[in-house]
Write a protein that holds these residues in place. Structure first.
Motif, PDB file in Angstrom:
ATOM      1  N   LEU A 103       0.852  -1.213  -0.027  1.00  0.00           N
ATOM      2  CA  LEU A 103      -0.270   0.004  -0.031  1.00  0.00           C
ATOM      3  C   LEU A 103       0.944   1.128  -0.147  1.00  0.00           C
ATOM      4  O   LEU A 103       1.743   1.206   0.665  1.00  0.00           O
ATOM      5  N   LEU A 104       0.580   2.140  -0.884  1.00  0.00           N
ATOM      6  CA  LEU A 104       1.249   3.452  -1.057  1.00  0.00           C
ATOM      7  C   LEU A 104       0.433   4.533  -0.349  1.00  0.00           C
ATOM      8  O   LEU A 104      -0.674   4.714  -0.691  1.00  0.00           O
ATOM      9  N   LEU A 105       1.211   5.223   0.513  1.00  0.00           N
ATOM     10  CA  LEU A 105       0.616   6.541   1.244  1.00  0.00           C
ATOM     11  C   LEU A 105       1.064   7.734   0.636  1.00  0.00           C
ATOM     12  O   LEU A 105       2.324   7.747   0.725  1.00  0.00           O
ATOM     13  N   ASP A 106       0.249   8.555   0.053  1.00  0.00           N
ATOM     14  CA  ASP A 106       0.891   9.821  -0.580  1.00  0.00           C
ATOM     15  C   ASP A 106       0.756  10.966   0.417  1.00  0.00           C
ATOM     16  O   ASP A 106      -0.616  11.197   0.507  1.00  0.00           O
ATOM     17  N   PHE A 107       1.545  11.409   1.012  1.00  0.00           N
ATOM     18  CA  PHE A 107       1.284  12.656   1.906  1.00  0.00           C
ATOM     19  C   PHE A 107       1.552  13.861   1.139  1.00  0.00           C
ATOM     20  O   PHE A 107       2.893  14.230   0.703  1.00  0.00           O
ATOM     21  N   ASP A 108       0.588  14.535   0.661  1.00  0.00           N
ATOM     22  CA  ASP A 108       0.705  15.805  -0.230  1.00  0.00           C
ATOM     23  C   ASP A 108       1.157  17.088   0.470  1.00  0.00           C
ATOM     24  O   ASP A 108       0.255  17.425   1.368  1.00  0.00           O
ATOM     25  N   VAL A 109       2.354  17.324   0.138  1.00  0.00           N
ATOM     26  CA  VAL A 109       2.989  18.423   0.927  1.00  0.00           C
ATOM     27  C   VAL A 109       2.422  19.824   0.539  1.00  0.00           C
ATOM     28  O   VAL A 109       2.101  20.557   1.371  1.00  0.00           O
ATOM     29  N   SER A 110       2.343  19.928  -0.905  1.00  0.00           N
ATOM     30  CA  SER A 110       1.705  21.277  -1.293  1.00  0.00           C
ATOM     31  C   SER A 110       0.423  21.653  -0.799  1.00  0.00           C
ATOM     32  O   SER A 110       0.115  22.695  -0.593  1.00  0.00           O
ATOM     33  N   LYS A 111      -0.531  20.622  -0.531  1.00  0.00           N
ATOM     34  CA  LYS A 111      -1.733  20.741  -0.169  1.00  0.00           C
ATOM     35  C   LYS A 111      -1.908  20.671   1.638  1.00  0.00           C
ATOM     36  O   LYS A 111      -2.536  21.252   2.061  1.00  0.00           O
ATOM     37  N   SER A 112      -0.815  20.107   2.065  1.00  0.00           N
ATOM     38  CA  SER A 112      -0.699  19.903   3.530  1.00  0.00           C
ATOM     39  C   SER A 112      -0.359  21.318   4.275  1.00  0.00           C
ATOM     40  O   SER A 112      -0.664  21.309   5.509  1.00  0.00           O
ATOM     41  N   PHE A 113       0.798  21.657   3.744  1.00  0.00           N
ATOM     42  CA  PHE A 113       1.205  22.941   4.492  1.00  0.00           C
ATOM     43  C   PHE A 113       1.032  24.102   3.521  1.00  0.00           C
ATOM     44  O   PHE A 113       1.388  24.164   2.520  1.00  0.00           O
ATOM     45  N   VAL A 114       0.297  25.081   4.088  1.00  0.00           N
ATOM     46  CA  VAL A 114      -0.338  26.289   3.313  1.00  0.00           C
ATOM     47  C   VAL A 114       0.280  27.421   3.873  1.00  0.00           C
ATOM     48  O   VAL A 114       0.128  27.437   5.199  1.00  0.00           O
ATOM     49  N   ALA A 115       0.862  27.887   2.977  1.00  0.00           N
ATOM     50  CA  ALA A 115       1.753  29.219   3.591  1.00  0.00           C
ATOM     51  C   ALA A 115       0.947  30.367   3.954  1.00  0.00           C
ATOM     52  O   ALA A 115      -0.288  30.607   3.251  1.00  0.00           O
ATOM     53  N   LYS A 116       1.177  31.190   4.859  1.00  0.00           N
ATOM     54  CA  LYS A 116       0.783  32.368   5.381  1.00  0.00           C
ATOM     55  C   LYS A 116       1.535  33.649   4.763  1.00  0.00           C
ATOM     56  O   LYS A 116       2.746  33.500   4.750  1.00  0.00           O
ATOM     57  N   GLY A 117       0.868  34.515   3.999  1.00  0.00           N
ATOM     58  CA  GLY A 117       1.794  35.564   3.443  1.00  0.00           C
ATOM     59  C   GLY A 117       1.709  35.254   1.837  1.00  0.00           C
ATOM     60  O   GLY A 117       1.186  34.313   1.404  1.00  0.00           O
ATOM     61  N   ARG A 118       2.338  36.364   1.140  1.00  0.00           N
ATOM     62  CA  ARG A 118       2.601  36.058  -0.513  1.00  0.00           C
ATOM     63  C   ARG A 118       4.012  36.207  -0.958  1.00  0.00           C
ATOM     64  O   ARG A 118       4.492  36.775  -0.310  1.00  0.00           O
ATOM     65  N   GLY A 119       4.263  35.623  -2.039  1.00  0.00           N
ATOM     66  CA  GLY A 119       5.559  35.724  -2.414  1.00  0.00           C
ATOM     67  C   GLY A 119       6.780  35.394  -1.449  1.00  0.00           C
ATOM     68  O   GLY A 119       6.574  34.153  -0.906  1.00  0.00           O
ATOM     69  N   GLN A 120       7.584  36.173  -1.279  1.00  0.00           N
ATOM     70  CA  GLN A 120       8.527  36.107  -0.357  1.00  0.00           C
ATOM     71  C   GLN A 120       8.481  36.312   0.942  1.00  0.00           C
ATOM     72  O   GLN A 120       9.154  36.242   1.809  1.00  0.00           O
ATOM     73  N   ASN A 121       7.137  36.985   1.032  1.00  0.00           N
ATOM     74  CA  ASN A 121       6.868  37.306   2.542  1.00  0.00           C
ATOM     75  C   ASN A 121       5.943  36.489   3.342  1.00  0.00           C
ATOM     76  O   ASN A 121       4.978  36.435   3.537  1.00  0.00           O
ATOM     77  N   ILE A 122       6.587  35.481   3.641  1.00  0.00           N
ATOM     78  CA  ILE A 122       5.984  34.080   4.302  1.00  0.00           C
ATOM     79  C   ILE A 122       6.087  34.458   5.718  1.00  0.00           C
ATOM     80  O   ILE A 122       7.306  34.810   6.481  1.00  0.00           O
ATOM     81  N   THR A 123       5.145  34.491   6.384  1.00  0.00           N
ATOM     82  CA  THR A 123       4.813  34.902   7.968  1.00  0.00           C
ATOM     83  C   THR A 123       4.786  33.469   8.706  1.00  0.00           C
ATOM     84  O   THR A 123       4.630  33.331  10.034  1.00  0.00           O
ATOM     85  N   GLY A 124       4.486  32.300   7.938  1.00  0.00           N
ATOM     86  CA  GLY A 124       4.131  31.166   8.732  1.00  0.00           C
ATOM     87  C   GLY A 124       3.348  29.917   7.941  1.00  0.00           C
ATOM     88  O   GLY A 124       3.211  30.169   6.517  1.00  0.00           O
ATOM     89  N   PHE A 125       3.001  28.809   8.389  1.00  0.00           N
ATOM     90  CA  PHE A 125       2.056  28.020   7.522  1.00  0.00           C
ATOM     91  C   PHE A 125       1.249  27.399   8.368  1.00  0.00           C
ATOM     92  O   PHE A 125       1.115  27.217   9.833  1.00  0.00           O
ATOM     93  N   ASN A 126       0.015  26.887   7.962  1.00  0.00           N
ATOM     94  CA  ASN A 126      -1.022  26.529   8.519  1.00  0.00           C
ATOM     95  C   ASN A 126      -0.841  24.538   7.881  1.00  0.00           C
ATOM     96  O   ASN A 126      -0.418  24.409   6.886  1.00  0.00           O
ATOM     97  N   PHE A 127      -1.019  23.495   8.861  1.00  0.00           N
ATOM     98  CA  PHE A 127      -1.052  22.414   8.630  1.00  0.00           C
ATOM     99  C   PHE A 127      -2.297  21.711   8.508  1.00  0.00           C
ATOM    100  O   PHE A 127      -3.110  21.663   9.338  1.00  0.00           O
ATOM    101  N   LYS A 128      -2.624  21.418   7.331  1.00  0.00           N
ATOM    102  CA  LYS A 128      -4.273  20.890   6.880  1.00  0.00           C
ATOM    103  C   LYS A 128      -3.396  19.500   6.040  1.00  0.00           C
ATOM    104  O   LYS A 128      -3.822  19.337   4.946  1.00  0.00           O
ATOM    105  N   PRO A 129      -3.486  18.409   6.901  1.00  0.00           N
ATOM    106  CA  PRO A 129      -2.786  17.275   6.234  1.00  0.00           C
ATOM    107  C   PRO A 129      -3.895  16.675   5.123  1.00  0.00           C
ATOM    108  O   PRO A 129      -5.028  16.412   5.436  1.00  0.00           O
TER     109      PRO A 129
END
Length: 294
Positions: free
Chosen positions: A170-196
């Motif tokens: 069985l293969l589990l695909d942990f999708d990083v791009s959907k699971s870690f949502v950046a706060k801010g825009r462009g290079q101005n990242i202020t944090g991340f939300n974790f939505k696995p």
């Protein structure tokens, strides 16, 4: 039945289950299960690490055989009950993973054990210690919404059938791009939300797409293209994506059998699309691309 839990592909990861013959008649009521973890691409160039610690995995048992004391005593399987449902404990060790290291076919082995034969329709993945480390060493420790208490629920469709004397992957695909949502825009990242977001794929019923991406330079020389985005599209909707490595190679695992459009793009090159790429169950499809400079 033996269950093998393979690597977790952090942030972008997958679990693989494969079938093979096992001549051990002493475990006639058990089949082998193998689980691997791999990643789904995380496109943020400024991120160095996406870390999670997996400390427990269990699976909901729906099987058509009756669990009995004699069968359980013959193995190390632990059975837990939740809301009247039986859960088989697959792993209770702490495994820390940087999901960004699990891309393009790289997986991590999580489980390798015998489990009761029958059907399984749901897995729960328990995580803690989630954080993002930027390339400038800035670290963001993230809250886990429910994974530490009730586990991240991953439905298995179609249900996983474990047969006596056979091994399942069985293969589990942990999708990083959907699971870690950046706060801010462009290079101005202020944090991340974790939505696995985790997808379970039975590798006996899904296929793999792989190949290489090269580019034609203005002097007609051919070079490998690193960092090209490869997107698999069905019904005008992106199913999954990945990025080519330093050698221009890519691999996408756990794709349902069927026909897909595959789109490749990289800044400075003309986007290329190949239509009706056929994916067959339990097989690999090779599709190479040659991009032309704009």
């Amino acid at each position: 039945m033996k269950l093998n839990f393979l690597n977790v592909f952090l942030v972008v990861c997958s679990i693989l289950i494969s079938s093979c013959t096992d001549n051990n008649d002493s475990n006639s009521g058990y089949g082998q299960l193998n689980i691997q973890l791999t990643d789904a691409p995380f496109p943020h160039d400024m991120v160095a690490e996406a870390n999670v610690t997996i400390f427990k995995i269990d699976a909901r048992y729906k099987g058509d055989i009756e669990l009995n004391a004699q069968a359980i005593d013959s193995t190390d399987v632990t059975i837990e009950t939740d809301s009247g449902k039986s859960f088989i404990v697959l792993m209770e060790d702490e495994i820390q993973v940087n999901l960004l290291e699990l891309t393009n076919g790289v997986t991590k082995n999580l489980v390798d054990m015998d489990i009761p034969t029958g059907s399984y329709d749901l897995m729960r993945v328990y995580v803690k210690g989630v954080n993002i480390v930027l390339k400038d060493s800035t670290t963001y420790n993230l809250k886990v919404p429910s994974g530490a208490q009730s586990g991240i629920k991953v439905f298995i469709k179609p249900e996983l059938i474990v047969s006596s004397g056979l091994s399942s992957d069985l293969l589990l695909d942990f999708d990083v791009s959907k699971s870690f949502v950046a706060k801010g825009r462009g290079q101005n990242i202020t944090g991340f939300n974790f939505k696995p977001v985790i997808k379970a794929s039975n590798l006996s019923t899904t296929g793999t797409l792989l190949g290489s991406v090269t580019g034609v330079e203005q002097d007609s020389t051919i070079t490998t293209v690193e960092g090209a985005q490869v997107a698999v599209i069905v019904s005008d909707t992106i199913n999954t994506t990945t990025f080519t490595d330093v050698d221009g190679a890519y691999m996408l695992m756990g794709l349902d059998a069927g026909s897909y459009n595959v789109e490749v793009q990289k800044e400075g090159y003309i986007m290329q699309t190949t239509e009706e790429v056929q994916i067959n169950a339990a097989n690999k499809t090779v599709q190479d691309f040659e991009l032309v400079k704009e």
